[in-house]
Design a protein around this motif. Structure first.
Motif, short mmCIF file in Angstrom:
data_model
loop_
_atom_site.label_atom_id
_atom_site.label_comp_id
_atom_site.label_asym_id
_atom_site.label_seq_id
_atom_site.Cartn_x
_atom_site.Cartn_y
_atom_site.Cartn_z
N PRO A 33 0.83 -1.20 0.00
CA PRO A 33 0.00 0.00 0.00
C PRO A 33 0.87 1.26 0.00
N ARG A 34 0.40 2.26 -0.67
CA ARG A 34 1.14 3.51 -0.78
C ARG A 34 0.38 4.61 -0.06
N ALA A 35 1.14 5.59 0.44
CA ALA A 35 0.52 6.75 1.08
C ALA A 35 -0.06 7.66 0.01
N SER A 36 -1.13 8.35 0.35
CA SER A 36 -1.74 9.25 -0.62
C SER A 36 -0.92 10.53 -0.72
#
Length: 126
Positions: A33-36
């Protein structure tokens, strides 16, 4: 020795599972998952500057540095003018003399010493 500190609940290493062929499509697993991205992107509004370029603002660091250097020079000149004593005034006189003046002065001193020596020897021959 074995893995006595390892637990069975730990994740397996990356190379323990089945591999895939080079050029094959990616597995069905989603990537980590990546940070927004932040919504306020002020960093993109300015063009930035190249290394070594002077500051575009009128009160930039180059101007502040030169002002500080000028102020330090003025303080040094004021301090040297206030602390002039007998020795520094003599030194200033010596620095102001030309080479010819210095040589003439040394020559006159040497002549005076010789004349004094001649007068002393003349007195001793009474």
């Amino acid at each position: 020795m074995g893995n006595i500190c390892s637990r069975s609940s730990n994740k397996p290493e990356g190379f323990t599972g089945p591999g895939r062929v080079v050029g094959a499509p990616a597995s069905s697993q989603s990537p980590a998952p990546r940070a927004s991205m932040p919504t306020n992107q002020n960093w993109q509004s300015s063009p930035g500057r190249t290394l070594g370029e002077s500051s575009p603002q009128p009160g930039g660091s180059d101007e502040a540095r030169s002002n500080a250097a000028i102020a330090a020079q003025k303080r040094a000149e004021a301090a040297s003018a206030a602390n002039k004593g007998k020795l520094s005034s003599k030194l200033a006189e010596q620095r102001a003399k030309t080479q010819t003046q210095t040589l003439n002065e040394a020559s006159q001193t040497e002549r005076a010493v010789r004349n004094a020596d001649e007068a002393e020897t003349a007195r001793q021959w009474n």
